[in-house]
Design an enzyme around this catalytic site. Sequence first.
Site, PDB file in Angstrom:
ATOM      1  CD  GLU A   1      -6.504  -0.803   7.086  1.00 46.92           C
ATOM      2  OE1 GLU A   1      -5.170  -0.757   6.898  1.00 46.92           O
ATOM      3  OE2 GLU A   1      -7.540  -0.226   7.061  1.00 46.92           O
TER       4      GLU A   1
ATOM      5  CD  GLU B   1      -2.965   1.385   2.309  1.00 47.90           C
ATOM      6  OE1 GLU B   1      -2.752   0.505   3.153  1.00 47.90           O
ATOM      7  OE2 GLU B   1      -3.507   2.451   2.355  1.00 47.90           O
TER       8      GLU B   1
ATOM      9  CG  ASN C   1      -4.704   5.084   0.933  1.00 42.54           C
ATOM     10  OD1 ASN C   1      -5.617   4.161   1.525  1.00 42.54           O
ATOM     11  ND2 ASN C   1      -3.606   4.713   1.162  1.00 42.54           N
TER      12      ASN C   1
ATOM     13  CG  ASP D   1      -8.530   1.759   3.312  1.00 44.64           C
ATOM     14  OD1 ASP D   1      -8.361   0.952   4.160  1.00 44.64           O
ATOM     15  OD2 ASP D   1      -7.669   2.665   3.136  1.00 44.64           O
TER      16      ASP D   1
ATOM     17  CD  GLU E   1      -5.916   0.338   0.334  1.00 45.50           C
ATOM     18  OE1 GLU E   1      -5.841   1.256   1.426  1.00 45.50           O
ATOM     19  OE2 GLU E   1      -5.129  -0.718   0.364  1.00 45.50           O
TER      20      GLU E   1
HETATM   21  P1  C2E Z   1      -5.063   3.686   5.554  1.00 47.31           P
HETATM   22  O1  C2E Z   1      -5.348   3.775   4.149  1.00 47.31           O
HETATM   23  O2  C2E Z   1      -6.060   2.869   6.298  1.00 47.31           O
HETATM   24  O3  C2E Z   1      -3.623   3.267   5.659  1.00 47.31           O
HETATM   25  C1  C2E Z   1      -3.121   2.626   6.692  1.00 47.31           C
HETATM   26  C2  C2E Z   1      -2.809   3.537   7.748  1.00 47.31           C
HETATM   27  O4  C2E Z   1      -2.420   2.409   9.137  1.00 47.31           O
HETATM   28  C3  C2E Z   1      -1.297   3.741   7.604  1.00 47.31           C
HETATM   29  O5  C2E Z   1      -1.194   4.893   8.264  1.00 47.31           O
HETATM   30  C4  C2E Z   1      -0.570   2.881   8.254  1.00 47.31           C
HETATM   31  O6  C2E Z   1       1.109   3.543   8.652  1.00 47.31           O
HETATM   32  C5  C2E Z   1      -1.250   2.506   9.329  1.00 47.31           C
HETATM   33  N1  C2E Z   1      -0.881   1.248   9.921  1.00 47.31           N
HETATM   34  C6  C2E Z   1      -0.597   0.020   9.153  1.00 47.31           C
HETATM   35  N2  C2E Z   1      -0.282  -0.815  10.059  1.00 47.31           N
HETATM   36  C7  C2E Z   1      -0.463  -0.432  11.293  1.00 47.31           C
HETATM   37  C8  C2E Z   1      -0.596  -1.116  12.513  1.00 47.31           C
HETATM   38  O7  C2E Z   1      -0.184  -2.131  12.704  1.00 47.31           O
HETATM   39  N3  C2E Z   1      -0.689  -0.255  13.550  1.00 47.31           N
HETATM   40  C9  C2E Z   1      -0.799   1.086  13.590  1.00 47.31           C
HETATM   41  N4  C2E Z   1      -1.157   1.702  14.588  1.00 47.31           N
HETATM   42  N5  C2E Z   1      -1.138   1.452  12.274  1.00 47.31           N
HETATM   43  C10 C2E Z   1      -0.962   0.895  11.140  1.00 47.31           C
HETATM   44  P2  C2E Z   1      -0.732   6.436   7.679  1.00 47.31           P
HETATM   45  O8  C2E Z   1       0.362   6.070   6.809  1.00 47.31           O
HETATM   46  O9  C2E Z   1      -0.503   7.121   8.686  1.00 47.31           O
HETATM   47  O10 C2E Z   1      -2.028   6.681   7.000  1.00 47.31           O
HETATM   48  C11 C2E Z   1      -3.016   6.943   7.450  1.00 47.31           C
HETATM   49  C12 C2E Z   1      -4.229   7.446   6.431  1.00 47.31           C
HETATM   50  O11 C2E Z   1      -4.200   8.303   5.574  1.00 47.31           O
HETATM   51  C13 C2E Z   1      -4.332   6.114   5.422  1.00 47.31           C
HETATM   52  O12 C2E Z   1      -5.098   5.217   6.320  1.00 47.31           O
HETATM   53  C14 C2E Z   1      -5.125   6.656   4.407  1.00 47.31           C
HETATM   54  O13 C2E Z   1      -6.566   6.894   4.721  1.00 47.31           O
HETATM   55  C15 C2E Z   1      -4.595   8.001   4.346  1.00 47.31           C
HETATM   56  N6  C2E Z   1      -3.618   8.205   3.288  1.00 47.31           N
HETATM   57  C16 C2E Z   1      -2.383   7.746   3.462  1.00 47.31           C
HETATM   58  N7  C2E Z   1      -1.681   7.854   2.122  1.00 47.31           N
HETATM   59  C17 C2E Z   1      -2.665   8.491   1.319  1.00 47.31           C
HETATM   60  C18 C2E Z   1      -2.717   9.176  -0.063  1.00 47.31           C
HETATM   61  O14 C2E Z   1      -1.853   9.014  -0.744  1.00 47.31           O
HETATM   62  N8  C2E Z   1      -4.185   9.530  -0.432  1.00 47.31           N
HETATM   63  C19 C2E Z   1      -5.165   9.538   0.310  1.00 47.31           C
HETATM   64  N9  C2E Z   1      -6.410  10.357  -0.004  1.00 47.31           N
HETATM   65  N10 C2E Z   1      -5.078   9.261   1.838  1.00 47.31           N
HETATM   66  C20 C2E Z   1      -4.067   8.699   2.322  1.00 47.31           C
HETATM   67 MG    MG Z   2      -5.698   2.577   2.788  1.00 42.33          MG
HETATM   68 MG    MG Z   3      -7.211   1.712   6.456  1.00 44.86          MG
END
Ligand code: C2E
Ligand code: MG
Ligand code: MG
Length: 778
Positions: A724, A550, A605, A667, A637
């Site tokens: 996840e 991802e 995403n 998602d 996603e």
């Molecule tokens: P998401 O799509 O649900 O992405 C997964 C988030 O959960 C990611 O946080 C990831 O670091 C975190 N994560 C994965 N495994 C674990 C785990 O075991 N424990 C915990 N505590 N967290 C975990 P991240 O990278 O901070 O991203 C947060 C959200 O931001 C994403 O949730 C997604 O909704 C959004 N996001 C990230 N990149 C993009 C992007 O390029 N475009 C858009 N529109 N949204 C994005």
């Molecule tokens: Mg995601």
């Molecule tokens: Mg997610």
Amino acid sequence: MIRLVSCITEQHNWALLLVAVCVCAAGNLAAVFMLSRARQCVKAHRNLWLAVAGTVLGGTIWATHFIAMLSYNIPVTYQITETGLSIVVAVAISCLAAFTALYVPGRQGAVAAGILLGLAIATMHAIGLSAISASVFMEADQTTVIAAWLLGGVFAVGSMLLLVREITGGRLVFAALLIVAAVCSHHLVSMGGLSVTPLNAGAAEALTFLDRVGIAVGVCIVSSLLIATGVAALFFDRHLTDVKGLANATFEAVVLTRAGQIVHANERFAALTGRPVAELKSLFLDDFLTDRQRSQGVLKSLDGPLPIEIVEGVIEYRGRETSVFGLRDISERLETNRQLTYLASHDPLTGLLNRRSFNSQSEATIAETRAGGTSAALLTLDLDGFKSINDVHGHADGDLVLQQVAEVLNGSFDEPAFSGRIGGDEFSVMLPGYQALEAQQAASVFMSKFKSMFGKNEKGGALGVSVGIATFPEHGDDLKQLQNNADAALYRAKSLGKGRICAFDRFLDQQVRTRRRLEEELRGAVKAKELFLLYQPIVDAISAETKGYEALLRWRHPTYGVLPPAVFIEAAEESGSIVEIGKWVLEEACRQAASWNNRLFVAVNVSARQLLSPDLFEHVTDALNTSRLSSERLELEITETSLLVDRTDVASSLEALTSLGVKLVMDDYGTGYSSVSNLRRYPFSKVKIDRTFVATLGEDPVAEVFIDCALALGKRLGLTVVVEGIESEQQRARLNGKAPDLLQGFLFGRPGVITTRIATLENVILLPKAPKPASTLR
Ligand code: C2E
Ligand code: MG
Ligand code: MG
């Protein structure tokens, strides 16, 4: 011929004959100049000059004849009647010749005029001779008479022909000499053929030599006076009419004054003031001017006050120092300037002040308010829903709505308040003298007028307005500060649900301001290459083999360091910059994934705002085409919450994307309505159970039930289920019996950078923190 020579040498007094020739030359010279003047002058003066030329010509012929007769050595007396008649006939026929020369065009005219002139000479000569017939017996030789007529006629025609073509000084002199030749030849030839015998009866009364000289001198003086008067008139007329002509030829009003009193004015000035030139002459120029300031003033014209530009100078006019004033009508120029100023300072669509002039007037208001120790309020307004009016109904209707908004503004705030259009659908109102409470009330009045206008308007049915207020001096000491604070209040009004009025609040608006700054910085982040992607593995639930990654966005902020999406995604969504950022993410993720093992997918995403954008399909296809990544390897996603609003255009856009081969992933399943209908309505192939459920697994029985249900539902709908947020082995073990398809979490790898060596297809994930063997790209 012999008779002619003896006539000249023996019968005439040489001196007097010479005087006659001189008078003839001078008079004819003056006459031809007058003829040329008549040809060149304006129409109104032409006949006058022809009459004067004819008179001078006739007078000269007569004077020449008379003095030549006086030089004739025979005792004669003159009959008054015939003498007088000879003058009248000479002048009359000469005038006729002059008029013919000018009015009968071309050579025919010249020939006719020459014949008439010859006739004038001959007739005058014949009548002149009859004046002495009482004192002498005369016998004429017919041949010489005919010869004299012919000679006089030929010379006269020659002179007139010379005057037909372009007139030059030399040609004029030559023409005059030809007339002299005509007069003299006629006289001398006819006298040569004349036998004159004095009658004794008249001898006693015959004139003595002294008498003759005296009379000759008298005739010379009279004819010289006549010629001199004509020449003087010629000179003055030429110069004076030239000045008048020039003055009348100009489009400007021209006035000549001495000691302020008008001595001459042109026709334009007379027309403007509605008075004849003659009447103007006794008046003063200042009687017609008001508001005179250096080079400008106002003329009391017939049609009312007329703005004029005044150019002043001094000339010599009729021998005296005279002031000359040129008065130019500048009403058109002032009107053009006024229109240009209006165009430069107003918005052409609404007629409100444009940003630049609103700001400059506001700055002046603030300066005055500061000096007067009073207060002022600034309102900033932004339309809610204007974009959709433009998109749905088109720009023509959008323009109409903006004009109606301007109408409401104009009808809501009285002077000295003023309004401006600051941007597309942004307006500002400055309320000089208003305090906070009064400004609130004024804004409320505007708001209710706005609602009643757009409540009825079907085009603007969805239109609202949000208002922010900042007051001077409380909320800012200068315009920039006031505008920032009113904007912050406006921003809060919008974020509270639109259609509201908010006054600036230092505490509340601080957060808003930070958020706005972030938004602004974010706008430049793509260009500044401050964004980058990390990749988190998604693994097979049984073998822990990496199936894909991802892509997760990060922002390397110049001040705050690397920021996670939680800090900025919402701001990017609200400001709209997420569309551009999302495009970049798609391009970057596809570009990198194309270099991986071709069994691995990349999940990107996509935000709610991107889903609503009509460009999403194009952005995805562009990213695929540029990277050459197979569409089956791309997953999008979409969070459950972004599908809360049911839109058919979103559904068809998602259909189009899946028809390309792109997969859709639901998602964060469980954070919205956990809707089954969305899973069926849209073409999803995967569902990701939100990490909050795994986090509380074992503590919250609802979490376990939800995971079980979601897994069962996914299986029944034929969807791949991803869980996840797996951080520990315990969490993984709890899930074992539930048989999810794929797992994602820190246990299998944190989001990290992938370095790829395409040749060996050996990929290493940096920052691995998983206890399990790090996923390796094959
Ligand atoms: P998401 O799509 O649900 O992405 C997964 C988030 O959960 C990611 O946080 C990831 O670091 C975190 N994560 C994965 N495994 C674990 C785990 O075991 N424990 C915990 N505590 N967290 C975990 P991240 O990278 O901070 O991203 C947060 C959200 O931001 C994403 O949730 C997604 O909704 C959004 N996001 C990230 N990149 C993009 C992007 O390029 N475009 C858009 N529109 N949204 C994005
Ligand atoms: Mg995601
Ligand atoms: Mg997610």
